[in-house]
Design a protein around this motif. Structure first.
Motif, PDB file in Angstrom:
ATOM      1  N   UNK A 132       0.832  -1.208   0.000  1.00 53.72           N
ATOM      2  CA  UNK A 132       0.000   0.000   0.000  1.00 53.72           C
ATOM      3  C   UNK A 132       0.864   1.254   0.000  1.00 53.72           C
ATOM      4  N   UNK A 133       1.912   1.251   0.816  1.00 55.08           N
ATOM      5  CA  UNK A 133       2.765   2.435   0.938  1.00 55.08           C
ATOM      6  C   UNK A 133       3.829   2.508  -0.151  1.00 55.08           C
ATOM      7  N   UNK A 134       3.980   1.424  -0.919  1.00 53.90           N
ATOM      8  CA  UNK A 134       4.963   1.423  -1.999  1.00 53.90           C
ATOM      9  C   UNK A 134       6.390   1.263  -1.523  1.00 53.90           C
ATOM     10  N   UNK A 135       6.571   0.615  -0.386  1.00 57.84           N
ATOM     11  CA  UNK A 135       7.897   0.438   0.210  1.00 57.84           C
ATOM     12  C   UNK A 135       8.485  -0.897  -0.253  1.00 57.84           C
ATOM     13  N   UNK A 136       9.300  -0.855  -1.298  1.00 55.34           N
ATOM     14  CA  UNK A 136       9.844  -2.098  -1.857  1.00 55.34           C
ATOM     15  C   UNK A 136      10.807  -2.786  -0.896  1.00 55.34           C
ATOM     16  N   UNK A 137      11.537  -2.013  -0.102  1.00 52.49           N
ATOM     17  CA  UNK A 137      12.440  -2.603   0.884  1.00 52.49           C
ATOM     18  C   UNK A 137      11.681  -3.402   1.920  1.00 52.49           C
ATOM     19  N   UNK A 138      10.564  -2.848   2.387  1.00 53.73           N
ATOM     20  CA  UNK A 138       9.739  -3.558   3.365  1.00 53.73           C
ATOM     21  C   UNK A 138       9.099  -4.797   2.743  1.00 53.73           C
ATOM     22  N   UNK A 139       8.771  -4.717   1.460  1.00 51.21           N
ATOM     23  CA  UNK A 139       8.220  -5.886   0.762  1.00 51.21           C
ATOM     24  C   UNK A 139       9.244  -7.015   0.758  1.00 51.21           C
ATOM     25  N   UNK A 140      10.492  -6.693   0.436  1.00 49.78           N
ATOM     26  CA  UNK A 140      11.556  -7.709   0.427  1.00 49.78           C
ATOM     27  C   UNK A 140      11.681  -8.374   1.791  1.00 49.78           C
ATOM     28  N   UNK A 176      -0.194  -8.417  -4.294  1.00 49.97           N
ATOM     29  CA  UNK A 176      -0.127  -8.352  -5.755  1.00 49.97           C
ATOM     30  C   UNK A 176      -1.309  -7.575  -6.328  1.00 49.97           C
ATOM     31  N   UNK A 177      -2.499  -7.766  -5.774  1.00 47.42           N
ATOM     32  CA  UNK A 177      -3.652  -6.959  -6.196  1.00 47.42           C
ATOM     33  C   UNK A 177      -3.351  -5.466  -6.032  1.00 47.42           C
ATOM     34  N   UNK A 178      -2.843  -5.129  -4.856  1.00 50.24           N
ATOM     35  CA  UNK A 178      -2.637  -3.721  -4.507  1.00 50.24           C
ATOM     36  C   UNK A 178      -1.559  -3.085  -5.379  1.00 50.24           C
ATOM     37  N   UNK A 179      -0.430  -3.766  -5.521  1.00 46.40           N
ATOM     38  CA  UNK A 179       0.654  -3.232  -6.340  1.00 46.40           C
ATOM     39  C   UNK A 179       0.238  -3.125  -7.807  1.00 46.40           C
ATOM     40  N   UNK A 209       5.559  -1.170 -10.461  1.00 44.70           N
ATOM     41  CA  UNK A 209       6.213  -2.248 -11.209  1.00 44.70           C
ATOM     42  C   UNK A 209       7.298  -2.937 -10.394  1.00 44.70           C
ATOM     43  N   UNK A 210       8.029  -2.179  -9.585  1.00 44.20           N
ATOM     44  CA  UNK A 210       9.101  -2.780  -8.792  1.00 44.20           C
ATOM     45  C   UNK A 210       8.548  -3.811  -7.816  1.00 44.20           C
ATOM     46  N   UNK A 211       7.470  -3.459  -7.137  1.00 42.05           N
ATOM     47  CA  UNK A 211       6.880  -4.386  -6.171  1.00 42.05           C
ATOM     48  C   UNK A 211       6.223  -5.565  -6.875  1.00 42.05           C
ATOM     49  N   UNK A 212       5.551  -5.313  -7.983  1.00 39.75           N
ATOM     50  CA  UNK A 212       4.952  -6.412  -8.747  1.00 39.75           C
ATOM     51  C   UNK A 212       6.034  -7.398  -9.175  1.00 39.75           C
ATOM     52  N   UNK A 231       2.378  -1.264 -17.985  1.00 41.44           N
ATOM     53  CA  UNK A 231       3.622  -1.928 -17.593  1.00 41.44           C
ATOM     54  C   UNK A 231       3.352  -3.091 -16.648  1.00 41.44           C
ATOM     55  N   UNK A 232       2.333  -2.957 -15.805  1.00 37.37           N
ATOM     56  CA  UNK A 232       1.971  -4.046 -14.894  1.00 37.37           C
ATOM     57  C   UNK A 232       1.340  -5.194 -15.679  1.00 37.37           C
ATOM     58  N   UNK A 233       0.480  -4.862 -16.612  1.00 40.17           N
ATOM     59  CA  UNK A 233      -0.128  -5.886 -17.466  1.00 40.17           C
ATOM     60  C   UNK A 233       0.962  -6.681 -18.179  1.00 40.17           C
ATOM     61  N   UNK A 234       1.962  -5.982 -18.698  1.00 38.66           N
ATOM     62  CA  UNK A 234       3.084  -6.652 -19.371  1.00 38.66           C
ATOM     63  C   UNK A 234       3.790  -7.631 -18.434  1.00 38.66           C
ATOM     64  N   UNK A 235       4.056  -7.191 -17.211  1.00 40.06           N
ATOM     65  CA  UNK A 235       4.740  -8.052 -16.242  1.00 40.06           C
ATOM     66  C   UNK A 235       3.904  -9.291 -15.915  1.00 40.06           C
TER      67      UNK A 235
END
Length: 212
Positions: free
Chosen positions: A18-26, A45-48, A54-57, A89-93
């Motif tokens: 939700x917050x877009x924190x890729x480090x926290x996702x990892x 995955x829904x949210x991202x 794209x980074x989180x997806x 870009x998300x659809x592509x991924x």
């Protein structure tokens, strides 16, 4: 899918999405279920996918147990949500994932990702989905609303024209043909009506040649 909202009881992973924190996702992916959902069935995955991150997806799709076709409370997949949001870009991924189901239907309305893109007028997304084998003739639960019909109904002439010119529309169904003609007559304008008439004529001409 404007009637869909994120529920409560977030996990650390969902909060990070939700917050877009890729480090926290990892970090969360090491400890938590990648497919965990909130009370409304929204996964990270829904949210991202909705947020266009794209980074989180990419991080989520790289997880070996990711369910790329997971459905939320409204039975919508991340691909449907990304398509309806116009996030190309998300659809592509998502389409690159080996387990993606491009024609999955949301059980709530029965729409596919292509129908969602057509309904919202996202032409680049519609083109990408069709290029990856999306069925232009799939309909929602009513059996009356295809991607073409939704594009016409919602005044997205560019999407409707693209679908018509693809040569992939099956006009053998009287009901779908009638729906397209009625909506084109009400909302399409002269140019789109001419495109529709030509596409229908070409369809039956090809069919006649194939039968002879």
């Amino acid at each position: 899918m404007s009637d869909e909202g994120i529920g409560a009881e977030e996990t650390t992973l969902i909060h990070a999405a939700i917050t877009g924190d890729s480090g926290a996702v990892k970090g969360a992916l090491v400890l938590e279920d990648v497919n965990a959902s909130d009370t409304d069935g929204w996964t990270a995955l829904h949210i991202a996918s909705r947020n266009g991150n794209a980074e989180i997806v990419h991080l989520l799709l790289s997880h070996p147990t990711i369910d790329v076709n997971v459905k939320n409370r409204w039975k919508s997949t991340p691909l449907m949500i990304a398509a309806g949001s116009g996030n190309l870009d998300i659809v592509d991924l998502l389409l690159k994932h080996p387990r993606i189901q491009v024609d999955a239907q949301a059980e709530y309305y029965g729409r596919t990702a292509l129908i969602e893109a057509a309904l919202k007028g996202h032409l680049p997304v519609a083109k990408t989905l069709v290029a990856h084998g999306a069925n232009v003739n799939a309909t929602d639960k009513t059996g009356r609303n295809s991607a073409l019909v939704e594009a016409i109904k919602n005044h997205h002439v560019n999407v409707a024209t693209y679908i018509l010119r693809s040569g992939l529309v099956d006009f053998s169904s009287h009901d779908l043909r009638l729906q397209a003609l009625i909506w084109a007559g009400n909302r399409g304008g002269d140019v789109l009506r001419a495109e529709l008439d030509a596409a229908i004529s070409n369809f039956f001409r090809r069919r006649q040649r194939a039968a002879s």
